[in-house]
Write a protein that holds these residues in place. Sequence first.
Motif, PDB file in Angstrom:
ATOM      1  N   VAL A   1       0.842  -1.208   0.000  1.00 41.70           N
ATOM      2  CA  VAL A   1       0.000   0.000   0.000  1.00 41.70           C
ATOM      3  C   VAL A   1       0.876   1.257   0.000  1.00 41.70           C
ATOM      4  CG1 VAL A   1      -1.652   1.331   1.380  1.00 41.70           C
ATOM      5  CG2 VAL A   1      -2.011  -1.111   1.018  1.00 41.70           C
TER       6      VAL A   1
ATOM      7  N   ALA B   1       2.294   1.320  -3.705  1.00 42.87           N
ATOM      8  CA  ALA B   1       1.336   1.451  -4.805  1.00 42.87           C
ATOM      9  C   ALA B   1       0.386   2.629  -4.637  1.00 42.87           C
ATOM     10  CB  ALA B   1       0.543   0.159  -4.950  1.00 42.87           C
ATOM     11  N   ALA B   2      -0.169   2.796  -3.459  1.00 38.84           N
ATOM     12  CA  ALA B   2      -1.187   3.831  -3.275  1.00 38.84           C
ATOM     13  C   ALA B   2      -0.589   5.170  -2.847  1.00 38.84           C
ATOM     14  CB  ALA B   2      -2.216   3.368  -2.247  1.00 38.84           C
ATOM     15  N   TRP B   3       0.376   5.134  -1.932  1.00 40.97           N
ATOM     16  CA  TRP B   3       0.922   6.382  -1.398  1.00 40.97           C
ATOM     17  C   TRP B   3       2.211   6.812  -2.065  1.00 40.97           C
ATOM     18  CZ3 TRP B   3       0.085   5.534   4.560  1.00 40.97           C
ATOM     19  CH2 TRP B   3      -1.286   5.519   4.821  1.00 40.97           C
ATOM     20  N   ARG B   4       2.730   5.965  -2.968  1.00 40.57           N
ATOM     21  CA  ARG B   4       3.950   6.276  -3.731  1.00 40.57           C
ATOM     22  C   ARG B   4       5.125   6.641  -2.815  1.00 40.57           C
ATOM     23  NH1 ARG B   4       2.147   4.096  -8.153  1.00 40.57           N
ATOM     24  NH2 ARG B   4       0.569   5.225  -9.275  1.00 40.57           N
TER      25      ARG B   4
END
Length: 152
Positions: free
Chosen positions: A125, A128-131
């Motif tokens: 996460v 992928a989501a928060w870079r």
Amino acid sequence: MLREAFVTPGWVGDDVFLAGYGAAQAVPGPLFTFAAYLGTVVGPSPHGLPGAALGLIGIFLPGVLILIGVLPFWDTFRKRTGAQAVMRGVNAAVVGLLGAALYNPVWVSSVRTPGDFGIALVGFVLLAAWRAPPLVVVIISALGGILLTHIS
């Protein structure tokens, strides 16, 4: 392939191999870093700095020789429709190989408990989501692993 070549004959322990593989993924040029790492920690001589240099030469010399041989023909080759399809297929195959390498040996040997899965999920996460930067994810995951060992 590197795991089979180094761990199976006993030149490097599995834990040492996976630790180096994980650390190498956190920095730019992971193949460069990992080849030097394996050359340094390998059991039989040469190891240390000469082993690192030999590891780098061994991992990169074949590719450099192929590059030098193909470079004069590359512009003509890459303009062909069939060649472009081949390159797309090779790119897809590389993604598949990286996925397979993530699953075995990394996932199979590292994710054994729900806590391990939780750390992997948090890392995914974060990436992928928060870079989040990979180095931050590695540090957070390592801290999570240390915390898990102290809790259980």
